[in-house]
Design a protein around this motif. Structure first.
Motif, short mmCIF file in Angstrom:
data_model
loop_
_atom_site.label_atom_id
_atom_site.label_comp_id
_atom_site.label_asym_id
_atom_site.label_seq_id
_atom_site.Cartn_x
_atom_site.Cartn_y
_atom_site.Cartn_z
N GLN A 95 19.16 8.09 6.30
CA GLN A 95 20.59 8.29 6.61
C GLN A 95 20.87 9.73 7.03
O GLN A 95 21.56 9.99 8.01
N ARG A 99 21.89 11.25 10.81
CA ARG A 99 23.09 12.08 10.99
C ARG A 99 22.75 13.34 11.81
O ARG A 99 23.44 13.69 12.75
N GLN A 102 22.32 12.26 15.33
CA GLN A 102 23.58 11.92 15.99
C GLN A 102 24.25 13.16 16.57
O GLN A 102 24.79 13.13 17.66
N SER A 107 23.79 7.96 19.46
CA SER A 107 24.52 7.26 18.40
C SER A 107 23.54 6.57 17.46
O SER A 107 22.44 6.18 17.85
N ARG A 108 23.95 6.43 16.21
CA ARG A 108 23.07 5.82 15.20
C ARG A 108 22.79 4.36 15.56
O ARG A 108 21.66 3.88 15.42
N ASP A 109 23.83 3.70 16.01
CA ASP A 109 23.70 2.31 16.43
C ASP A 109 22.58 2.18 17.48
O ASP A 109 21.70 1.33 17.38
N ARG A 113 18.87 0.28 17.17
CA ARG A 113 18.49 -0.78 18.12
C ARG A 113 17.21 -0.40 18.85
O ARG A 113 16.36 -1.25 19.10
N ILE A 116 14.17 -1.28 16.61
CA ILE A 116 13.76 -2.69 16.51
C ILE A 116 13.26 -3.25 17.83
O ILE A 116 12.53 -4.24 17.84
N TYR A 319 17.57 -6.34 10.31
CA TYR A 319 18.63 -6.02 11.27
C TYR A 319 19.47 -7.25 11.58
O TYR A 319 20.70 -7.23 11.56
N ARG A 323 23.50 -8.20 10.19
CA ARG A 323 24.49 -8.06 11.27
C ARG A 323 25.89 -8.50 10.83
O ARG A 323 26.87 -7.82 11.11
N ARG A 326 27.53 -5.80 8.81
CA ARG A 326 28.01 -4.67 9.63
C ARG A 326 29.25 -5.05 10.42
O ARG A 326 30.20 -4.27 10.53
N VAL A 330 32.56 -2.92 10.02
CA VAL A 330 32.97 -2.10 11.18
C VAL A 330 34.15 -2.73 11.89
O VAL A 330 35.11 -2.07 12.25
N GLU B 20 27.01 -2.17 18.36
CA GLU B 20 27.90 -2.60 17.28
C GLU B 20 28.94 -1.55 16.93
O GLU B 20 29.85 -1.80 16.16
N ASP B 22 29.58 2.73 15.82
CA ASP B 22 29.13 3.57 14.73
C ASP B 22 30.18 3.72 13.65
O ASP B 22 31.36 3.54 13.89
N VAL B 47 32.95 3.55 7.11
CA VAL B 47 34.04 3.01 7.92
C VAL B 47 35.41 3.42 7.40
O VAL B 47 36.37 3.43 8.13
#
Lengths: 342, 198
Positions: A95, A99, A102, A107-109, A113, A116, A319, A323, A326, A330, B20, B22, B47
């Motif tokens: 984590q 950060r 980032q 981006s972390r997203d 991705r 994977i 992942y 999903r 998340r 989010v 998705e 961040d 979030v």
């Protein structure tokens, strides 16, 4: 637990930088002042640090996978609590490092991705199997030991956010290493079957741990941008020498034999013989040893190691399984997964 | 190993992975003792405020015991260095907390507060009031944007958690080495241990 030293540092020299700014940047680093995220930095430095921090983050979360599988089978409640805490630490390190990455512009997203889908990599050492509790002990002693050694040098680097993160991570790694040393000592001062389990696990992990610090130095390593810009502060060979000097005599005192081994495609040892080159050179004070099979190293990096597919498959499964969670947190989605969780 | 994990089906080729989005970044400060200041601990991504606090509690309050945690959404923070673009906090005059870093690479520590109507004004005042001692960098955040734990709402240790600390193993490791190594060698080995060697 990880480190990024086996990551090839591909620095793009094609970008023309303002020579004055470049000189100022180098002077800042030479004066041992830390670089902060929005300071001016060469494009190659930003890309290089991002690659390094992202690779490190990936390694933390993939590295926790083989250990996580052993939580339910730990031999005592205390060991179970400790292993749970260690796995939690490793994910936490991931984590923190995502950060840092980032802030360097990805981006972390996207990073999750890319991991994977195989666009980015993680540390080679996690592509080896951990079939017994002895392996968990050896991973925590040898691999975490190697990682602390590497990360102590990275904590002396130049990029502020990465340096601060390394310091915090090293604090936690000290626990991983000490508990690993305790587990190895327990095995090697135990019954004959415990000692045999320790020896077999050691045979599997000794060479991956020697390879941990990355391939042999190239002749111009010290002049490379990675060293000049203090992305790294010690070369692979120097770290490896310190590692062997520390761990070879400790292993011998524990009654472990240091073997040169051959392995099958699953990473299991098929033959072993004593390392005949192993000796303390009285002149240099360094331990000499048989070099690892570097072809194997590059074969595993290219994706053909014993566990590459398995590790990535598990990460991909997690992942996909996660999903709906998340999406719920989010986007406030209330959709439940098909089949109640799978 | 669970059966599920043992029989993981390989998902070959591309797997569907649409973006998705961040989480949002929060800066975390922890107060280690009742009378001590809040000190920079790190970041979490979350979030919302509740998730940020919950996460910070686990992430920064577990290994290092603390009595209080502050989580500040990144957009609420402004700094003298450019790490944070000056935030657009505006409105009535209100208190801003001030965090100073004494040298590059150090941690930001809560040194006090100033009254201001905008972030820019708060920074200016903070610099006047706290910058004289040679602060390398200063951050400010309006107090009403700081999310704090309620009194006592952090991780408390009712039982020993030394199993998650290096010190939890020192005695046991030494005792086992004593069976193997001579006292002199062991002392030398320990001298080289984690601090110096690694």
């Amino acid at each position: 637990m990880s480190g990024s030293s086996n990551l090839g540092m591909h620095v793009d020299h094609g970008i023309e930088e303002d020579p004055e700014k470049l000189a100022e940047f180098q002077a800042t680093i030479d004066a041992r002042t830390l670089i902060e995220p929005d300071d001016w930095m060469p494009a190659a430095y930003r890309t290089g640090m991002l690659r390094m921090a992202e690779h490190h983050a990936n390694s933390e979360i993939i590295g926790a996978l083989p250990e996580g599988e052993w939580i339910t089978r730990a031999p005592s409640l205390r060991r179970k609590l400790a292993l749970t805490a260690k796995v939690q630490d490793e994910i936490g390190h991931g984590q923190m490092l995502y950060r840092v990455s980032q802030d360097l512009g990805k981006s972390r997203d996207q990073m999750l991705r890319d991991l994977i889908t195989g666009r980015t990599k993680y540390h080679n050492v996690f592509n080896y199997p951990a079939p017994t509790w002895g392996d968990i002990a050896m991973i925590q002693w040898l691999i975490d030991g190697a990682a602390i050694m590497n990360q102590k040098t990275l904590a002396d680097g130049a990029y502020g956010p990465y340096v601060r993160t390394m310091k915090r991570i090293n604090m936690e790694e000290a626990f991983h290493f000490k508990s690993g040393e305790d587990m190895v000592l327990t095995l090697m001062t135990g019954t004959s079957s415990q000692r045999a389990m320790g020896q077999e696990a050691f045979d599997r992990w000794w060479y991956p741990s020697i390879m941990f610090h990355g391939p042999p130095d190239k002749p111009n390593t010290l002049q490379s941008p990675a060293m000049r810009w203090r992305m790294k502060t010690e070369t692979n060979d120097s770290l490896r020498r310190r590692f062997v000097n520390r761990f070879a005599p400790a292993a011998l005192d524990l009654g472990l034999k240091i073997h040169v081994v051959t392995k099958d495609a699953d990473g299991m040892v098929t033959s072993r013989k004593p390392d005949e080159k192993l000796r303390l050179n009285p002149d240099s004070g360094d331990w000499e040893f048989t070099e690892p099979d570097w072809e194997e190293f590059f074969r595993v990096i290219r994706g053909n190691g014993p566990c590459n597919k398995k590790r990535l498959a598990l990460r991909r499964l997690s992942y996909v399984q996660g999903r709906w969670v998340r999406n719920a947190i989010v986007h406030g989605s209330t959709a439940l997964p098909n089949g109640g969780g799978r | 190993m669970s059966k599920l994990r043992q029989d993981v089906e390989l998902v070959e080729g591309e797997i569907e992975s649409p973006a998705e989005g961040d989480f949002a970044p929060y800066v975390i400060f922890t107060r280690l003792t009742d009378n001590g200041p809040h000190i920079y601990a790190g970041w979490v991504d979350a979030v919302d405020d509740a998730m940020a606090l919950q996460f910070a509690r686990e992430h920064y309050g577990q290994d290092q015991e603390c009595v209080n945690i502050w989580a500040i959404p990144q957009p609420a923070l402004s700094g003298t260095e450019t790490a944070f673009p000056t935030s657009d906090v505006e409105g009535a005059v209100r208190p801003f907390e001030v965090f100073a870093q004494s040298k590059a690479g150090g941690q930001h520590i809560n040194v006090g507060s100033v009254e201001a109507a905008t972030s820019a004004d708060a920074l200016l005042r903070a610099r006047q009031q706290f910058g004289d001692s040679g602060a390398h960098s200063i951050w400010v955040a309006p107090r009403d944007r700081i999310v704090a734990t309620k009194k006592g709402d952090v991780i408390w240790r009712y039982t020993s958690q030394d199993y998650r600390m290096a010190r939890g193993y020192s005695a046991s490791v030494r005792e086992k080495w004593q069976k193997i190594r001579a006292e002199k060698d062991l002392t030398e080995y320990e001298r080289d241990d984690i601090e110096e060697m690694f």
